[in-house]
Every structure is written in structure tokens, then in C-alpha cells.
Write a protein that holds these residues in place. Structure first.
Motif, PDB file in Angstrom:
ATOM      1  N   ILE A  60       7.563   1.746   5.670  1.00  0.00           N
ATOM      2  CA  ILE A  60       8.690   3.066   5.547  1.00  0.00           C
ATOM      3  C   ILE A  60       7.452   4.188   5.253  1.00  0.00           C
ATOM      4  CG2 ILE A  60      10.278   3.401   3.831  1.00  0.00           C
ATOM      5  CD1 ILE A  60      10.548   0.752   2.886  1.00  0.00           C
ATOM      6  N   ALA A  61       8.632   5.629   6.511  1.00  0.00           N
ATOM      7  CA  ALA A  61       7.448   6.532   6.678  1.00  0.00           C
ATOM      8  C   ALA A  61       8.157   7.584   5.729  1.00  0.00           C
ATOM      9  CB  ALA A  61       7.464   7.270   8.018  1.00  0.00           C
ATOM     10  N   VAL A  62       7.846   8.631   5.700  1.00  0.00           N
ATOM     11  CA  VAL A  62       8.406   9.927   4.495  1.00  0.00           C
ATOM     12  C   VAL A  62       7.727  10.946   5.079  1.00  0.00           C
ATOM     13  CG1 VAL A  62       9.424  11.386   2.367  1.00  0.00           C
ATOM     14  CG2 VAL A  62       9.101   8.627   2.583  1.00  0.00           C
ATOM     15  N   ASN A  63       8.333  11.036   5.608  1.00  0.00           N
ATOM     16  CA  ASN A  63       8.002  12.850   6.355  1.00  0.00           C
ATOM     17  C   ASN A  63       9.057  14.533   5.973  1.00  0.00           C
ATOM     18  OD1 ASN A  63       6.535  15.090   7.944  1.00  0.00           O
ATOM     19  ND2 ASN A  63       4.964  13.279   7.667  1.00  0.00           N
ATOM     20  N   THR A  64       8.521  15.486   6.249  1.00  0.00           N
ATOM     21  CA  THR A  64       9.308  16.460   6.184  1.00  0.00           C
ATOM     22  C   THR A  64       9.621  16.992   7.429  1.00  0.00           C
ATOM     23  OG1 THR A  64       7.434  17.864   6.192  1.00  0.00           O
ATOM     24  CG2 THR A  64       8.893  17.762   4.160  1.00  0.00           C
ATOM     25  N   LEU A 118       7.056  14.204  -1.896  1.00  0.00           N
ATOM     26  CA  LEU A 118       6.250  14.587  -3.953  1.00  0.00           C
ATOM     27  C   LEU A 118       8.239  14.925  -4.109  1.00  0.00           C
ATOM     28  CD1 LEU A 118       4.485  17.957  -2.964  1.00  0.00           C
ATOM     29  CD2 LEU A 118       3.755  15.538  -3.307  1.00  0.00           C
ATOM     30  N   GLU A 119       9.536  14.704  -3.646  1.00  0.00           N
ATOM     31  CA  GLU A 119      10.449  14.368  -4.132  1.00  0.00           C
ATOM     32  C   GLU A 119      11.162  12.906  -4.181  1.00  0.00           C
ATOM     33  OE1 GLU A 119      14.895  16.084  -3.859  1.00  0.00           O
ATOM     34  OE2 GLU A 119      13.739  16.433  -2.586  1.00  0.00           O
ATOM     35  N   LEU A 121       1.151  -1.480   0.291  1.00  0.00           N
ATOM     36  CA  LEU A 121       0.278   0.055   0.241  1.00  0.00           C
ATOM     37  C   LEU A 121       0.926   0.996  -0.216  1.00  0.00           C
ATOM     38  CD1 LEU A 121      -2.960  -0.882   2.516  1.00  0.00           C
ATOM     39  CD2 LEU A 121      -2.808  -0.082  -0.086  1.00  0.00           C
ATOM     40  N   VAL A 122       0.723   2.061  -0.762  1.00  0.00           N
ATOM     41  CA  VAL A 122       1.796   3.754  -0.822  1.00  0.00           C
ATOM     42  C   VAL A 122       0.131   4.975  -0.734  1.00  0.00           C
ATOM     43  CG1 VAL A 122       2.121   5.263  -2.672  1.00  0.00           C
ATOM     44  CG2 VAL A 122       2.819   3.031  -3.071  1.00  0.00           C
ATOM     45  N   ALA A 123       0.603   4.741   1.238  1.00  0.00           N
ATOM     46  CA  ALA A 123      -0.657   5.423   1.759  1.00  0.00           C
ATOM     47  C   ALA A 123      -0.224   7.238   1.403  1.00  0.00           C
ATOM     48  CB  ALA A 123      -1.053   5.098   3.146  1.00  0.00           C
ATOM     49  N   VAL A 124      -0.894   7.939   1.385  1.00  0.00           N
ATOM     50  CA  VAL A 124      -0.833   9.485   1.238  1.00  0.00           C
ATOM     51  C   VAL A 124      -1.520   9.895   1.790  1.00  0.00           C
ATOM     52  CG1 VAL A 124      -0.418   9.480  -1.446  1.00  0.00           C
ATOM     53  CG2 VAL A 124      -2.519   9.182  -0.952  1.00  0.00           C
ATOM     54  N   ALA A 150       4.564   5.149   3.728  1.00  0.00           N
ATOM     55  CA  ALA A 150       2.938   6.178   4.045  1.00  0.00           C
ATOM     56  C   ALA A 150       3.978   6.909   4.333  1.00  0.00           C
ATOM     57  CB  ALA A 150       3.542   6.164   6.228  1.00  0.00           C
ATOM     58  N   LEU A 151       3.203   7.949   3.141  1.00  0.00           N
ATOM     59  CA  LEU A 151       3.740   9.195   2.710  1.00  0.00           C
ATOM     60  C   LEU A 151       3.625  10.273   2.651  1.00  0.00           C
ATOM     61  CD1 LEU A 151       4.205   7.819  -0.893  1.00  0.00           C
ATOM     62  CD2 LEU A 151       5.759   8.323  -0.241  1.00  0.00           C
ATOM     63  N   GLY A 152       4.044  11.464   3.722  1.00  0.00           N
ATOM     64  CA  GLY A 152       3.424  13.023   4.130  1.00  0.00           C
ATOM     65  C   GLY A 152       2.465  12.114   5.175  1.00  0.00           C
ATOM     66  N   ILE A 153       2.415  11.539   5.709  1.00  0.00           N
ATOM     67  CA  ILE A 153       0.975  11.130   7.064  1.00  0.00           C
ATOM     68  C   ILE A 153       2.196  11.226   8.311  1.00  0.00           C
ATOM     69  CG2 ILE A 153       0.128   9.169   8.104  1.00  0.00           C
ATOM     70  CD1 ILE A 153      -0.979   8.126   4.824  1.00  0.00           C
ATOM     71  N   SER A 154       2.042  12.302   9.508  1.00  0.00           N
ATOM     72  CA  SER A 154       1.841  12.441  10.509  1.00  0.00           C
ATOM     73  C   SER A 154       2.198  11.766  11.061  1.00  0.00           C
ATOM     74  CB  SER A 154       1.280  14.006  11.160  1.00  0.00           C
ATOM     75  OG  SER A 154       0.554  13.563  11.478  1.00  0.00           O
ATOM     76  N   GLY A 155       0.733  10.441  11.126  1.00  0.00           N
ATOM     77  CA  GLY A 155       1.023   9.181  11.968  1.00  0.00           C
ATOM     78  C   GLY A 155      -0.010   9.932  13.448  1.00  0.00           C
ATOM     79  N   ALA A 156      -1.032  10.832  12.689  1.00  0.00           N
ATOM     80  CA  ALA A 156      -1.882  10.702  14.016  1.00  0.00           C
ATOM     81  C   ALA A 156      -2.566   9.377  14.490  1.00  0.00           C
ATOM     82  CB  ALA A 156      -3.291  11.366  13.588  1.00  0.00           C
ATOM     83  N   PRO A 157      -2.570   9.164  15.917  1.00  0.00           N
ATOM     84  CA  PRO A 157      -2.770   8.749  16.838  1.00  0.00           C
ATOM     85  C   PRO A 157      -4.066   7.121  15.835  1.00  0.00           C
ATOM     86  CG  PRO A 157      -3.652   9.525  18.328  1.00  0.00           C
ATOM     87  CD  PRO A 157      -3.026  10.520  16.603  1.00  0.00           C
TER      88      PRO A 157
END
Lengths: 258, 323
Positions: free
Chosen positions: B285-289, B308-309, B206-209, B265-272
Motif C-alpha cells: 500500500i503506497a501513499v505519495n503526494t 504525514l497526514e 513493514l512501515v517504510a518511510v 510505503a509512505l512518501g516513497i517514490s518507488g525508484a528502481p
């Protein structure tokens, strides 16, 4: 329809939160506040209902620093009237806040107008109970639905859709007056340019109503507040973006995902 | 002996939810520590076979009335209030779930018992119970002490192990003798989950946005990456609320519970609320700024950077590999 939306500012959790000197609350000096996300949805739903079915939208909030901003923003979005409740509010938690809000709503007489619909956030992040709507509905003796994502007036009632879990939803009918905890509006909350908010500040007035004092002390208090210790921490993949992408491909290949 | 502990089992159309077993395991542990009996309550028609599965309770109570199926919170609270009185219960455990949302507050307003919601930890101590509530989107924890072990606790899903609540035994089952008052809110019908083109609960990748995807156009980029990985795109609540993806793609409290082999997880902060729906993923695997985003506390691998990059760089490499 006579629609009320009850708003409250919440700390912006994207910002760093620090514990205050008492060890039981957040350090208020460094908090940056923003409207609760579901509050913005409640305002949007109210304005959509007004646009579709007519009526008036009143937004109200207990006085806290910067609360004027969200009231003016709601006016700029299409609310007709904004009210700020003042008084000895302390840090009114869910139940106490509900009683103060109920007092304001009932100020017009013992019974609310039969076409009254009260909207607010389904959940809050800033107190132990995490929800004010059910307390408000109880204080007013009104029907209540939460996790609401759709609202349609139907005679002297509203038909609402609420979420359960796993994508399952349910449809309920509530006689008016009623209280609804909004999860999300039918459309994403509209954006208003700051110029329009400034214009509202010039032309509109926020009414001030004395809400009295908090009578209901919290039934339970926080003994200690602290930041959670992360159970684990991700293995960070570092490097230039291209390098990182290469490492991820390698990782996926190693784990036989690709 | 301490007052009995009462837990409200949660059922969704004849199936016990995991939260029921999570609360049962917790209830058993607290009951043993306090020297209190543990009762479980099942509301709704055909509760008896469900009650029989709650073997860790000292007794299971049923209230078999169709008006209690997915009942409005006030109706559930009224049934609970009657059982609390009859059983002289002290501590009441309710799921902090969408299905039971509102029940704790209404019960608190009607009984005067304190209500502590979103509880992630609980310990018995000298006739009291210490609860830890999650606040501010999971960024802060607050400790609360319920004196006399009396009060209502909303138990956060996934915070306690469900396995600790499962047992092969069957408890004694009794009718609770609840009188159901007609709810003011009328249940009309279920709205079934939207069946989209893709069932994200069955996808291996799953690619999660999340919010970080910024625009609807960028969702297309994520679709391309998902295609290159042989998976599907899903999203957190803000993206669904924007209407950028259908409800059938929502992961989290209101949406789907997914356990893929890979959750990107792309650009997901990880709220409960999001975490609740994807914590069982095998590899996250999480990507976040934001280097401090809570998603990095639970993910297996983390990348501090702009999703996005990252997306096109990864997509290009995967395509090149395939040739």
C-alpha cells in the motif's frame, strides 16, 4: 590531499520527462536539471576529507547549460577551485566523457600528483552505461572502487568501505592516485543558503579549460526511447483523509493483517 | 552459428545470487533463439559446487582463486576478458548489481565491446540482440540493437524470472584457465551487516518511510504506526543517508530484500533501486503526494495524499480498534 570532484547535471526525474522529436532522446526544452544525488555526496565527501585532513578540492564539469550553478554551489560548500571544460562536447556519453575528463586531469603532466584522489558519482541515470568512473579509471590507468560510503586516507593510500548487497560491505585499500565512485558521503550533503552561493558567484571565478572534441563515438546508439507502460496499476483508495484511513483499516482487517 | 553467449554467475560468499538464475534463464532463451551455445562462468574459490547448479548452461567454467572472491571490478573484468577470448564469446551477461558494478564498463573499455547497462528486456532477432535499458530512474526505456549479438549487457535484478534459470541438471564443468593478476585494490575484510534491534527481513508488517517523511521527528510517527500494526519501520536510501534510521533498516539494492505480508510505503517514490528490495511483498500500500510516482505502478493499493497526514489518522484508528 589533492581532491578532484567531477560533476554533471542530470534531468530532475521528479519532473515530467518527454521524448524529443527524434524519438531517441529526451525533449531538452522542457527538462529541468539538478545535480545528480551521488554527485552531491561526492562533493560532501571531498569537503569532509579536506576539513579533516587538509588539501585542496577542485570541482570540474563538462560544459552544459546551467552547469555554473553546481560549480558555484560546490565553491560555496568549501571547494577551492572550479573548472568548466568547454569544447565540441556533443552529448558525451560515459566513455567519451571519461576521456575528456582524463585529458583535463592529465594536463598537468603525464603522471598525476601522488596524493590525487578523484571522486565522482558511483552511478549515473542519464546514459546507457550508467557509470563514468570505471571508464575514467581505465583511461587514467588508476585503481577504482565503486558504491563507496566511507573514505579514510592511510599514508599514500585510501581505505574505503563499499557496499555489496543485503547490508554486507567490504573494506578495500587503494594506492593513490585513485578513482572512487561515491554512493553516499559519511554525512548527508550540507545545505548552503542561496546567499552564500551568490557570494561565491561574486568573489570566485570559474576557470575555463578547452577540453577539445569528443574523439570516441558512442559504441552503441539508442534506437528508440519511450516511457514504460505500467505493468499494473494500484487500486486507488480515494476520499477525504479520514475516509481513506477507514478504508485502509477495513482492507487490513479483510486481509487479516490486523 | 552465432557466437557463444557468456554469463557471469554472481556469488556472495559461496551462495549464488538470484540474479545468476535470472541471467541463466535469459541466456538460455537468447542462446536457443540465436542458435548459440551458452557458457556460465563462476569466479572465486570453491566454484565447482556452484557451477554444478547452473544446469541450463551448455557448460560451466570455474576460476577457483581466492583473489576472485568479491574481487574489485578490474580483476573480475580481466578474468572475463580472458574467457571471452578463449570462448570467442559474443554476448556477455553481467548482473547490474552492487557486487558486479563497474565490471561491464571496465570490460567494455578493455575489449572495445559496447556496454548496455540496466537491461530489463532482451530479444534475439536475426543474428542480433535488442536490449531495453532502463534510464532516468526507471522513467524512460531505451531500445538498443547489438549487431552480431556482440556486446556486454548489465542485467537489472528482478527483471527476468529466476525460475526460468533453475534446473536439476548439472552442466559439464571445466576450469576456465584464467590467470589472475594481483589487483591494485586490496580487499581487507568484510563488514558484516549491522544487526540492529530488529531484523526487517523477518517482520510480517513493514512501515517504510522515504523522502516524504521530511524530518527525523516524523520518523517517530511512523514508529508509532508500526507499533500499532505489530510491525517495524524501514526506509529507502535517502532516509538512511540522512542518518535518521540505522543501516539495518535500509530496503533496496544495497540494503535488505524484504517480503512482508504488508509493506506500507509512505512518501516513497518507488525508484528502481528501492523497488528491487521490496517487490516480493505480498501486499503493498503506497501513499505519495505525486499521483505519477512510479510506486503506484507496482503497488497493490495507492493513496494520493500526504503521508504525514495519513500516518496519525491510521494510527489512531488502529489504537481505537485494539481498545
Amino acid at each position: 590531499m589533492n581532491i578532484f570532484v567531477l560533476l554533471r547535471l542530470a534531468p530532475d526525474t521528479v519532473e515530467e520527462l518527454e521524448i524529443g522529436g527524434d524519438g531517441k532522446s529526451l525533449d531538452a526544452d522542457i527538462l529541468r536539471f539538478k545535480p545528480n544525488d551521488p554527485d552531491e555526496h561526492a562533493v560532501e565527501e571531498a569537503v569532509l576529507l579536506k576539513e579533516k585532513h587538509g588539501g585542496t578540492v577542485t570541482v570540474a564539469a563538462l560544459e552544459t547549460p546551467e552547469v555554473d550553478d553546481i560549480l558555484y554551489t560546490a565553491l560555496a560548500k568549501g571547494a577551492d577551485r572550479a573548472v568548466k571544460l568547454t569544447g565540441d562536447l556533443g552529448a558525451a556519453q560515459s566513455e567519451a566523457a571519461a576521456r575528456l575528463l582524463a585529458g583535463f586531469l592529465k594536463a598537468g603532466g603525464p603522471a598525476l600528483a601522488p596524493d590525487t584522489l578523484i571522486l565522482l558519482r558511483s552511478q549515473s541515470i542519464d546514459d546507457l552505461e550508467g557509470e563514468v568512473g570505471p571508464y575514467l579509471a581505465e583511461a587514467l590507468g588508476l585503481p577504482y572502487a565503486c558504491v563507496v560510503t566511507q573514505v579514510a586516507p592511510a599514508g599514500g593510500a585510501v581505505k574505503v568501505t563499499r557496499e555489496f548487497s543485503g547490508g554486507l560491505r567490504g573494506e578495500f585499500t587503494l594506492p593513490l592516485p585513485a578513482v572512487l565512485g561515491i554512493q553516499s558521503a559519511e554525512k548527508p550533503p550540507r545545505y548552503v543558503p542561496i546567499a552564500k552561493v551568490r557570494a561565491a558567484m561574486k568573489t570566485a571565478r570559474i576557470e575555463t579549460v578547452d577540453a577539445g572534441a569528443v574523439e570516441q563515438p558512442a559504441r552503441v546508439g539508442v534506437e528508440r526511447m519511450y516511457k514504460p507502460e505500467a505493468a499494473g496499476r494500484a487500486v486507488m483508495i480515494e476520499g477525504a483523509p479520514e475516509e481513506v484511513a477507514d478504508k485502509v483499516v477495513e482492507l487490513l482487517s479483510k486481509n487479516s493483517v490486523i | 552459428m552465432a557466437k557463444p553467449i557468456l554469463m557471469l554467475a554472481e556469488q556472495v560468499r559461496g551462495q549464488l545470487s538470484d540474479i545468476s538464475f535470472e541471467m541463466l534463464g535469459l541466456g538460455r532463451r537468447l542462446a536457443d533463439a540465436l542458435g548459440a551455445p551458452l557458457s556460465a562462468l563462476v569466479l572465486g574459490s570453491e566454484g565447482a559446487p556452484l557451477a554444478a547448479r547452473l544446469g541450463l548452461a551448455d557448460k560451466a567454467l570455474t576460476a577457483e582463486d581466492p583473489r576472485l572472491n568479491m574481487a574489485p571490478p578490474g580483476t573480475m573484468a580481466d578474468a572475463l576478458r580472458q574467457v571471452i577470448e578463449k570462448e570467442q564469446a559474443g554476448l556477455v551477461l553481467i548482473g547490474a548489481t552492487n557486487v558486479c558494478m563497474g565490471v561491464g564498463s571496465i570490460l567494455s573499455a578493455r575489449t572495445g565491446l559496447p556496454f548496455v547497462n540496466n537491461v530489463r528486456q532482451a530479444q534475439a532477432e536475426e543474428g542480433a540482440v535488442r536490449l531495453t535499458s532502463q534510464m532516468y530512474g526507471g522513467k524512460i526505456l531505451a531500445d538498443v540493437r547489438l549487431g552480431g549479438a556482440c556486446g556486454i549487457a548489465g542485467i537489472y535484478p528482478g527483471a527476468f524470472p529466476a525460475d526460468a534459470g533453475r534446473s536439476d541438471k548439472a552442466p559439464p564443468v571445466e576450469a576456465a584457465g584464467v590467470t589472475v593478476t594481483a589487483p591494485k585494490e586490496t580487499f581487507e575484510r568484510y563488514i558484516e551487516p549491522e544487526t540492529g534491534d530488529v531484523d526487517i527481513t523477518k517482520e510480517k508488517v513493514l512501515v517504510a518511510v522515504g523522502r516524504g517523511i521530511q524530518t527525523q521527528d516524523n520518523v517517530g510517527m511512523a514508529e508509532e504506526l508500526a507499533a500499532a500494526l505489530g510491525g517495524a519501520v524501514c526506509a529507502s536510501r535517502p532516509v538512511i543517508d540522512q542518518g535518521w534510521l540505522p543501516l539495518s533498516r535500509q530496503v533496496g539494492k544495497s540494503g535488505m530484500n524484504v517480503k512482508p505480508r504488508l509493506y506500507l510505503a509512505l512518501g516513497i517514490s518507488g525508484a528502481p533501486e528501492h523497488w528491487e528490495g521490496m517487490q516480493g511483498s505480498q501486499c503493498i500500500i503506497a501513499v505519495n503526494t505525486d499521483a505519477k510516482a512510479p510506486i503506484f505502478d507496482g503497488a497493490h493499493y495507492g493513496i494520493v495524499g500526504d503521508a504525514l497526514e495519513f500516518i496519525p489518522l491510521l494510527t489512531d484508528r488502529l489504537k481505537a480498534r485494539r481498545g
